[in-house]
Write a protein that holds these residues in place. Structure first.
Motif, short mmCIF file in Angstrom:
data_model
loop_
_atom_site.label_atom_id
_atom_site.label_comp_id
_atom_site.label_asym_id
_atom_site.label_seq_id
_atom_site.Cartn_x
_atom_site.Cartn_y
_atom_site.Cartn_z
N LEU A 54 -18.67 -21.60 17.21
CA LEU A 54 -18.35 -21.57 18.70
C LEU A 54 -19.73 -21.86 19.47
N GLY A 55 -20.79 -21.75 18.76
CA GLY A 55 -22.07 -21.82 19.54
C GLY A 55 -22.11 -23.00 20.16
N GLN A 56 -21.33 -24.17 19.51
CA GLN A 56 -21.38 -25.76 20.09
C GLN A 56 -20.17 -25.90 20.98
N LYS A 57 -19.40 -24.92 21.26
CA LYS A 57 -18.33 -24.84 22.35
C LYS A 57 -18.88 -25.74 23.45
N ASP A 58 -20.13 -25.57 24.09
CA ASP A 58 -20.24 -26.21 25.49
C ASP A 58 -20.22 -27.69 25.22
N ALA A 59 -20.59 -28.20 24.10
CA ALA A 59 -20.93 -29.81 23.67
C ALA A 59 -19.30 -30.30 23.65
N MET A 60 -18.62 -29.54 22.79
CA MET A 60 -16.99 -29.75 22.65
C MET A 60 -16.54 -29.71 23.88
N ASN A 61 -16.81 -28.94 24.81
CA ASN A 61 -15.84 -28.91 26.19
C ASN A 61 -16.57 -29.83 27.20
N GLU A 62 -17.74 -30.18 27.17
CA GLU A 62 -18.05 -31.57 28.08
C GLU A 62 -17.26 -32.87 27.70
N VAL A 63 -17.12 -32.88 26.31
CA VAL A 63 -16.38 -34.14 25.82
C VAL A 63 -15.12 -34.10 26.33
N TRP A 64 -14.39 -32.94 26.03
CA TRP A 64 -12.97 -32.78 26.58
C TRP A 64 -12.82 -32.91 27.89
N LYS A 65 -13.79 -32.10 28.73
CA LYS A 65 -13.36 -32.29 30.10
C LYS A 65 -13.65 -33.79 30.73
N ALA A 66 -14.59 -34.58 30.16
CA ALA A 66 -14.69 -35.90 30.70
C ALA A 66 -13.34 -36.75 30.14
N TRP A 67 -12.79 -36.42 29.13
CA TRP A 67 -11.62 -37.05 28.67
C TRP A 67 -10.09 -36.91 29.28
N LEU A 68 -10.14 -35.88 29.99
CA LEU A 68 -8.85 -35.34 30.46
C LEU A 68 -9.14 -35.31 32.10
N ASP A 69 -8.20 -35.74 32.79
CA ASP A 69 -7.79 -35.82 34.23
C ASP A 69 -7.91 -34.10 34.61
N PRO A 70 -8.61 -33.84 35.35
CA PRO A 70 -8.27 -32.11 35.78
C PRO A 70 -6.89 -31.85 36.28
N ALA A 71 -6.30 -32.89 36.77
CA ALA A 71 -4.99 -32.59 37.22
C ALA A 71 -3.78 -32.32 36.28
N THR A 72 -4.13 -32.81 34.80
CA THR A 72 -3.26 -32.82 33.88
C THR A 72 -3.84 -32.12 32.70
N LEU A 73 -4.68 -31.13 32.97
CA LEU A 73 -4.87 -30.32 31.80
C LEU A 73 -4.05 -29.39 31.14
N PRO A 74 -3.71 -29.54 29.68
CA PRO A 74 -2.95 -28.72 29.04
C PRO A 74 -3.11 -27.08 28.77
N ALA A 75 -2.45 -26.44 28.37
CA ALA A 75 -2.62 -25.16 28.00
C ALA A 75 -3.52 -25.31 26.49
N ARG A 76 -4.33 -24.42 26.41
CA ARG A 76 -5.36 -24.79 25.46
C ARG A 76 -6.10 -23.37 24.98
N ALA A 77 -6.12 -23.47 23.51
CA ALA A 77 -6.83 -22.38 22.84
C ALA A 77 -7.88 -22.83 21.98
N THR A 78 -8.97 -22.06 21.78
CA THR A 78 -10.04 -22.48 20.97
C THR A 78 -10.39 -21.24 19.99
N LEU A 79 -10.09 -21.75 18.72
CA LEU A 79 -10.48 -20.61 17.59
C LEU A 79 -11.68 -20.86 16.98
N GLY A 80 -12.50 -19.93 16.45
CA GLY A 80 -13.47 -20.18 15.59
C GLY A 80 -13.15 -19.99 14.01
#
Length: 116
Positions: free
Chosen positions: A72-98
């Motif tokens: 989870l220390g690499q969560k920021d890198a994962m989130n940057e790619v995730w946010k660039a991939w999705l349109d902010p208007a269609t973000l799904p419900a999401r959970a992130t687990l370590g």
């Protein structure tokens, strides 16, 4: 009883199962596990795009996602790619687990539910 369709078979499961207008994508990991978290995240999201397209949907129709990360220390890198991939208007419900372990070398595994 609903009509259930199975797409993209593997030796142990189907990558996509369709039921009642929903698409359930099984745990998706990167193929090239020598890449860092951002690289593996991009690979996984590319697979999701392909799997959804094969089943007649797309990422705008994802309603829920669960991300499993080994660090989870690499969560920021994962989130940057995730946010660039999705349109902010269609973000799904999401959970992130370590988690302590995934497939050998995998840093991330993603499970998705979408509508057709």
């Amino acid at each position: 009883m609903s009509d259930i369709k199975r797409h993209i078979p593997t030796p142990i499961m189907h990558r996509v199962v369709e039921a009642n207008g929903f698409l359930f994508l099984g745990g998706i990991v990167a193929e090239d596990r020598s890449q860092d978290m951002a690289g593996q995240t991009r690979q996984v999201l590319d697979k999701i795009d392909a799997y959804l397209a094969e089943a007649g949907s797309d990422k705008r129709k994802i309603v829920a996602a669960t991300l499993y990360a080994t660090d989870l220390g690499q969560k920021d890198a994962m989130n940057e790619v995730w946010k660039a991939w999705l349109d902010p208007a269609t973000l799904p419900a999401r959970a992130t687990l370590g988690v302590s372990d995934l497939a050998p070398g995998a840093l991330l595994e993603v499970v998705v539910t979408a509508v057709k």
